[in-house]
Structure formats: structure tokens, C-alpha cells
Design a protein around this motif. Structure first.
Motif, mmCIF file in Angstrom:
data_model
loop_
_atom_site.group_PDB
_atom_site.id
_atom_site.type_symbol
_atom_site.label_atom_id
_atom_site.label_comp_id
_atom_site.label_asym_id
_atom_site.label_seq_id
_atom_site.Cartn_x
_atom_site.Cartn_y
_atom_site.Cartn_z
ATOM 1 N N GLY A 210 41.409 33.170 32.865
ATOM 2 C CA GLY A 210 41.849 34.536 33.091
ATOM 3 C C GLY A 210 40.745 35.534 32.824
ATOM 4 O O GLY A 210 39.580 35.171 32.631
ATOM 5 N N SER B 10 50.734 38.160 31.945
ATOM 6 C CA SER B 10 50.206 39.495 32.202
ATOM 7 C C SER B 10 50.418 40.340 30.950
ATOM 8 O O SER B 10 51.510 40.341 30.376
ATOM 9 C CB SER B 10 50.914 40.133 33.400
ATOM 10 O OG SER B 10 50.465 41.467 33.588
ATOM 11 N N GLY C 145 45.109 39.244 32.749
ATOM 12 C CA GLY C 145 45.820 38.368 33.664
ATOM 13 C C GLY C 145 45.314 36.944 33.490
ATOM 14 O O GLY C 145 44.096 36.731 33.385
ATOM 15 N N ALA C 146 46.230 35.976 33.422
ATOM 16 C CA ALA C 146 45.812 34.592 33.199
ATOM 17 C C ALA C 146 46.820 33.637 33.824
ATOM 18 O O ALA C 146 47.984 33.989 34.050
ATOM 19 C CB ALA C 146 45.664 34.305 31.703
#
Length: 320
Positions: free
Chosen positions: A183, A144, A164-165
Motif C-alpha cells: 500500500g 482505507s 490505501g492498502a
């Protein structure tokens, strides 16, 4: 203030999850061993690119809960300065940080929250990570990040992104593993950038830490009509072949990668890309902890396919 309270609550949850992974996984700096006090000074990051944009970030950390260089909690301060062809902008950042990483596996968590003020704009930023191993052959990571977009136009306009990923690394054969990451980046100017990455890694010379890598990445921008704040093509693809190195030498963790690739922007013809990175980390329990990383990348940018970016970072922590 409510956001900071929520963040501290999240740190507590992470510490509980950490204890389930390993007994030394506790809130950064807390374990069965007594904590020390340490200072990180200087902690710096410098970068420059082919468009004349330069970033200078110099800061310090006060770590009242310190176990070693990969396990601590405390507060941080950072001074940021950006310049380009006579233009300049400065800002300050104050934050909370907590880190618990297992030096043997590089798994654990890094959590931080910062109040970043720049040019009349204020942003709550983070660059956080959690990684764990659900099975003996699988690693899972979540990332994040929230930060200013670091170009002159974007900084003038207060443009930022939230990322985000998640990634999964799976051992496929005895010496072959694959990493899949997906993401999205959400820009404050209404653009979004979904992205995908795939790495295949073959341990060619495991006794020497040498591996061969096949890397692929792609992303697209959903709104290419926004103001010219940053490089935002409709579609970007890159395929790269690289040689990597990762080995423990006298307690130091040494790693690097060198790669050559091919990129395609929108429907244009393919052009070449380059990547060079080197990192060194001292033993975590050394009397003075030191980490450094240096890198160079050639890929597409504002002014065409031959944009280059170079960076250097270092972290020095002295316990008492």
C-alpha cells in the motif's frame, strides 16, 4: 454534504456485495431478524509513548440498527485530547458508522466517515475495511484510512495522511499460510510512504491455537526534507519472529502475539524491536457486547531506535 452522500452510496454498494457473500451480510443492522437499538458507551482509546506524547479518545455510539456486536449501523461521537510536556490540543469528531463482520471468519466490512475538528483544522476521516474469500484457500482484504498524523508538530500544522492498502492471505500447505500486503500513505506535506509486508504463519499447535510467525515489513519516505512533523527515514526494514495465539474460549475470541525482531534505519546498523499484543472479544450475541485490546511496541522513532508505544482500547455496547 456531497461527500457524505457519496459515502452513503458506497455503503449501499458494499451491502449489495455483502449479500453475495452470505445471506446475513446486509447493510449493518439489517437482516431477517428484527433490529434492536443499542448504545456504545464508553468507547475509548488511550496511548502513551517514550517521548511523553499521550492520546485520550473517549466517545459514544447510538446504534438504531443493531443485530449484534459485529453487525450494526449508527452515529458516533468522540472527544480527542493530546498532551506532551505541558502542550495540549483538543478536538471533537462526529461520524456515521456501519459494520458487518462474520464472527466465524472475521470477514465482512467496516465503513465509517467522520468530521474531525482539531485546533482550527477540520478533516473528513475514515478507517474502513472490506474482506472476502474468493476461494476456499484465499482471503483478500482492502483497507482505507484517513486521519491526523498524531505528533505534536503535525497536529499543530494540521498534517494528515491518506492510506490505501490491499492484502492476500493464501494457504500454502495444510498448516502453513502466507500474507502479502502492499500500500501507500500519502501525507499532506507532499511526502508519500509506499510500504510492503510479508507474514508466514505456521499452526504449530492447532488444537491449542498456537502459531509461529515470521514477519517482515519495509517502507520508504519519498521526501525526507519536509518539516520535522513525524519520524520519516529514507528507508526502514524490520524482520521479526513471533509466537501467536488465537482461540475461542467459552464463546470469547481470545488472541495475542509476542515477538522479537531486528530493524535497520537507512544505512545504520541493526537494533532490536519488540511486540506484545492481547485482544479479547465477548460473544457477538451476548446481552452486553465487550471488546478490548492492549499492546506494546518498541521500534524506531524521533529520538532513536528505542522508541516505545503502548495503547489500550475498549468497546462496550448495550442493546435495548
Amino acid at each position: 454534504m456531497n461527500k457524505i452522500k457519496k459515502y452513503i452510496f458506497v455503503l449501499a454498494l458494499l451491502s449489495q456485495s455483502a449479500q453475495a457473500q452470505e445471506s446475513t451480510w446486509m447493510f449493518g443492522g439489517l437482516s431477517s431478524e428484527p433490529s434492536k437499538i443499542a448504545v456504545g458507551v464508553p468507547v475509548s482509546f488511550l496511548s502513551t509513548d517514550s517521548e511523553g506524547f499521550e492520546a485520550y479518545k473517549v466517545g459514544a455510539q447510538l446504534l438504531p440498527l443493531y443485530q449484534h456486536g459485529d453487525n450494526y449501523s449508527g452515529i458516533s461521537y468522540q472527544f480527542n485530547k493530546y498532551t506532551q510536556n505541558g502542550w495540549a490540543k483538543e478536538g471533537n469528531q462526529l461520524g456515521l458508522t456501519s459494520k458487518v463482520i462474520n464472527p466465524r471468519t472475521a470477514l465482512g466490512y467496516i465503513a465509517n466517515v467522520n468530521m474531525n475538528s482539531l485546533g482550527g483544522h477540520t478533516l473528513l476521516t475514515t478507517d474502513s475495511y472490506i474482506g472476502f474469500q474468493p476461494t476456499s484457500s484465499t482471503r483478500t482484504e482492502f483497507i482505507s484510512s484517513r486521519e491526523w498524523v498524531e505528533t505534536q508538530n503535525a497536529l499543530n500544522n494540521g498534517i494528515y495522511y491518506t492510506l490505501g492498502a490491499a492484502s492476500i492471505e493464501q494457504r500454502l500447505l495444510d498448516r502453513l499460510s502466507g500474507i502479502v500486503m502492499g500500500g501507500n500513505m500519502y501525507f499532506s506535506d507532499t511526502n508519500t510512504r509506499p510500504f510492503f509486508r510479508l507474514n508466514l504463519i505456521y499452526d504449530a499447535l492447532p488444537d491449542y491455537g498456537v502459531n509461529l510467525q515470521l514477519r517482515y515489513r519495509q517502507y520508504r519516505d519519498t521526501n525526507t526534507n519536509v518539516a520535522n512533523n513525524y519520524f520519516n527515514p529514507n528507508q526502514y526494514r524490520e524482520t521479526m519472529l513471533a509466537v501467536g495465539f488465537r482461540k475461542m474460549i467459552e464463546g470469547w475470541r481470545i488472541s495475542g502475539v509476542a515477538g522479537l525482531g531486528s530493524q535497520t534505519i537507512n544505512s545504520d546498523g541493526s537494533t532490536g524491536t519488540q511486540l506484545l499484543e492481547f485482544a479479547a472479544t465477548s460473544p457477538s450475541v451476548a446481552s452486553v457486547f465487550f471488546r478490548t485490546r492492549i499492546g506494546y511496541r518498541k521500534a524506531a522513532g524521533f529520538q532513536g531506535p528505542d522508541y516505545t508505544y503502548s495503547y489500550f482500547m475498549e468497546e462496550l455496547i448495550i442493546p435495548f
